[in-house]
Design a protein around this motif. Structure first.
Motif, mmCIF file in Angstrom:
data_model
loop_
_atom_site.group_PDB
_atom_site.id
_atom_site.type_symbol
_atom_site.label_atom_id
_atom_site.label_comp_id
_atom_site.label_asym_id
_atom_site.label_seq_id
_atom_site.Cartn_x
_atom_site.Cartn_y
_atom_site.Cartn_z
ATOM 1 N N ALA A 140 0.824 -1.214 0.000
ATOM 2 C CA ALA A 140 0.000 0.000 0.000
ATOM 3 C C ALA A 140 0.857 1.262 0.000
ATOM 4 O O ALA A 140 0.503 2.260 -0.627
ATOM 5 C CB ALA A 140 -0.936 -0.022 1.210
ATOM 6 N N ALA A 141 2.008 1.205 0.658
ATOM 7 C CA ALA A 141 2.875 2.377 0.731
ATOM 8 C C ALA A 141 3.491 2.739 -0.624
ATOM 9 O O ALA A 141 3.999 3.851 -0.800
ATOM 10 C CB ALA A 141 3.991 2.136 1.751
ATOM 11 N N ASP A 142 3.439 1.802 -1.585
ATOM 12 C CA ASP A 142 4.025 2.037 -2.915
ATOM 13 C C ASP A 142 3.067 2.763 -3.854
ATOM 14 O O ASP A 142 3.476 3.206 -4.933
ATOM 15 C CB ASP A 142 4.393 0.704 -3.587
ATOM 16 N N LEU A 143 1.793 2.865 -3.484
ATOM 17 C CA LEU A 143 0.772 3.234 -4.459
ATOM 18 C C LEU A 143 0.917 4.642 -5.006
ATOM 19 O O LEU A 143 0.643 4.881 -6.184
ATOM 20 C CB LEU A 143 -0.620 3.040 -3.851
ATOM 21 N N ALA A 144 1.362 5.586 -4.196
ATOM 22 C CA ALA A 144 1.526 6.952 -4.700
ATOM 23 C C ALA A 144 2.587 6.995 -5.796
ATOM 24 O O ALA A 144 2.399 7.644 -6.840
ATOM 25 C CB ALA A 144 1.891 7.894 -3.554
ATOM 26 N N GLY A 193 -10.085 4.049 -20.347
ATOM 27 C CA GLY A 193 -11.239 4.856 -20.708
ATOM 28 C C GLY A 193 -11.803 5.770 -19.656
ATOM 29 O O GLY A 193 -12.762 6.489 -19.932
ATOM 30 N N ASP A 194 -11.228 5.807 -18.449
ATOM 31 C CA ASP A 194 -11.727 6.730 -17.430
ATOM 32 C C ASP A 194 -10.622 7.701 -17.062
ATOM 33 O O ASP A 194 -9.434 7.407 -17.239
ATOM 34 C CB ASP A 194 -12.213 5.969 -16.193
ATOM 35 N N HIS A 195 -11.001 8.871 -16.521
ATOM 36 C CA HIS A 195 -9.982 9.887 -16.264
ATOM 37 C C HIS A 195 -9.833 10.287 -14.798
ATOM 38 O O HIS A 195 -9.094 11.197 -14.470
ATOM 39 C CB HIS A 195 -10.203 11.133 -17.133
ATOM 40 N N PHE A 196 -10.528 9.648 -13.878
ATOM 41 C CA PHE A 196 -10.259 9.756 -12.444
ATOM 42 C C PHE A 196 -10.322 11.188 -11.903
ATOM 43 O O PHE A 196 -9.616 11.539 -10.980
ATOM 44 C CB PHE A 196 -8.890 9.141 -12.093
ATOM 45 N N ASP A 197 -11.177 12.015 -12.481
ATOM 46 C CA ASP A 197 -11.321 13.379 -11.955
ATOM 47 C C ASP A 197 -12.001 13.352 -10.588
ATOM 48 O O ASP A 197 -12.813 12.470 -10.317
ATOM 49 C CB ASP A 197 -12.176 14.222 -12.921
ATOM 50 N N SER A 199 -7.584 10.506 -7.067
ATOM 51 C CA SER A 199 -8.311 9.245 -6.874
ATOM 52 C C SER A 199 -7.599 8.035 -7.477
ATOM 53 O O SER A 199 -8.006 6.892 -7.234
ATOM 54 C CB SER A 199 -9.706 9.361 -7.489
ATOM 55 N N LEU A 200 -6.542 8.240 -8.263
ATOM 56 C CA LEU A 200 -5.900 7.104 -8.938
ATOM 57 C C LEU A 200 -5.225 6.138 -7.965
ATOM 58 O O LEU A 200 -5.401 4.919 -8.104
ATOM 59 C CB LEU A 200 -4.900 7.615 -9.980
ATOM 60 N N PRO A 201 -4.445 6.605 -6.961
ATOM 61 C CA PRO A 201 -3.850 5.622 -6.035
ATOM 62 C C PRO A 201 -4.893 4.755 -5.346
ATOM 63 O O PRO A 201 -4.681 3.549 -5.170
ATOM 64 C CB PRO A 201 -3.093 6.496 -5.030
ATOM 65 N N GLY A 202 -6.025 5.341 -4.958
ATOM 66 C CA GLY A 202 -7.067 4.561 -4.312
ATOM 67 C C GLY A 202 -7.643 3.502 -5.227
ATOM 68 O O GLY A 202 -7.946 2.377 -4.788
ATOM 69 N N TYR A 203 -7.805 3.855 -6.508
ATOM 70 C CA TYR A 203 -8.328 2.858 -7.444
ATOM 71 C C TYR A 203 -7.325 1.731 -7.655
ATOM 72 O O TYR A 203 -7.706 0.547 -7.712
ATOM 73 C CB TYR A 203 -8.681 3.492 -8.784
ATOM 74 N N LEU A 204 -6.044 2.067 -7.743
ATOM 75 C CA LEU A 204 -5.030 1.029 -7.922
ATOM 76 C C LEU A 204 -4.992 0.097 -6.715
ATOM 77 O O LEU A 204 -4.766 -1.109 -6.862
ATOM 78 C CB LEU A 204 -3.664 1.662 -8.153
#
Length: 371
Positions: A9-13, A367-371, A33-38
């Motif tokens: 989890a610490a690697d996600l950023a 196809g999504d942009h994580f705004d 929102s991208l790190p949370g989705y990953l």
């Protein structure tokens, strides 16, 4: 000394920043929102005990310089339960691309305990690494298919993906395509527009369906093949939810195709908006009905005002696509690896279900942009 270890989890950023630079090719800041989705995709929803976990490559200086994203997929070969791992994202920082980091990541992934390993997004370089490591390219799963309805609008839509200013040509494209549309006979009408698909439309009923309804149809079509997915309700619900969130691709269309008797013979999911190129995520058809389902998809997308559509092939669809003036290209390859040669042979013979919802392209990364 470089090392390869499971994603934490610490690697996600750091991994999210690499996604933004390397895969998404964006110079803008990484969406919050991208790190949370990953994390949800690669840690929370993946069983790292049934197959390979997602992996990171750590350089000599301690930096994370490479990543391979893995999702797990339960499958069946006839009555035998299988664990499959899908390699969805293999990326290495530019300054590490000459030190075999990518090859080490892929080798470590393939050494996992899974029965089957897949990717449907292998570039030429990555596909070569798979074959070096005794993987196999699946040609019948590796073609993108394209059907053009409005040729000038199609050209403009393709150009604006690289040069946004090209969108200014859209009104002219519509006018020219309208004039060309008056030519409804001969070879032109077969190459462009719905063509023969319209003629068969009256024999079938195309109906909208929601995500749960579509999910309820999947087993009917996929279980006919020797190697097929064996989702549980929770994981399939998550996949269908993510597959509905592709803002970059436009509106979602989920449809079933029924014969005059009312029996459902197929279904499809695609995304698009008028004047753009639609993205087909999945086409399902009963044996002998692929042509009718493809015709209904073509007619539906043309009626929605799309310039054209593109999707990925399945062996069961290829024969029906011949003669429908569909263009085939190879952009990325579908590859498979297994210690059991019989499993590989099943896919080489077209007896396995993979690509689309049974693959990588259902995720929001595409196809999504994580705004």
């Amino acid at each position: 000394m470089p090392e390869i270890r499971p994603l934490q989890a610490a690697d996600l950023a750091v991994v999210a920043d690499m996604f933004q630079r390397v895969l998404r090719k964006r110079r803008t800041p990484t969406p919050a929102s991208l790190p949370g989705y990953l994390q949800r995709l690669y840690l929370d929803s993946t069983d790292g005990t049934a197959g390979s976990p997602s992996l990171v490559h750590v350089a000599d200086d301690g930096r994370i310089s490479g990543f391979i994203g893995v999702t797990s997929l339960p499958m069946r070969f006839n009555d035998k339960k299988l664990n499959a791992s899908i390699c969805g994202s293999l990326m290495v920082d530019e300054d590490q691309r000459n030190d075999l980091s990518g090859a080490r990541l892929l080798k470590a992934f393939l050494a996992g305990p899974q029965d089957l390993s897949f990717s449907e997004t292998a570039s030429d370089v990555t596909a070569s690494m798979w074959t070096t490591l005794r993987g196999s390219i699946l040609p019948d799963y590796s073609l993108d298919w394209i059907k053009v309805f409005r040729p000038v609008a199609f050209a403009v839509a393709g150009a604006k993906q690289r040069m946004p200013i090209a969108r200014l040509g859209a009104p002219v494209a519509r006018a020219v395509d309208a004039c060309l549309g008056l030519r409804r006979s001969g070879e032109f009408s077969r190459w462009f527009g719905a063509g023969d698909a319209t003629a068969s439309q009256g024999r079938y009923t195309v109906s909208d369906i929601d995500a749960d309804g579509f999910a309820g149809q999947l087993d009917k079509f996929t279980s006919r093949l020797a190697v097929h997915p064996a989702w549980d309700e929770k994981s399939l619900s998550r996949i269908m939810s993510d597959a509905s969130a592709k803002k970059d691709f436009g509106d979602i269309f989920r449809c079933t195709v029924a014969a005059r008797t009312g029996a459902i013979i197929g279904a499809f999911i695609y995304f698009g908006r008028p004047g753009d190129i639609g993205h087909v995520l999945q086409v399902l058809a009963l044996p002998g009905q692929a042509g009718a389902v493809i015709d209904c998809l073509i007619n539906h997308a043309a009626g929605a005002g799309l310039a054209g559509i593109r999707g990925r092939t399945q062996p069961a669809l290829l024969e029906a696509m011949l003669g429908r003036r569909i263009i085939f290209i190879n952009v990325n390859s579908t590859v498979v690896h297994s210690r059991d040669p019989e499993l590989v042979r099943q896919f080489q013979a077209g007896n396995g279900f993979f690509n689309g919802l049974v693959g990588e392209h259902w995720s929001r990364i595409f196809g999504d942009h994580f705004d």
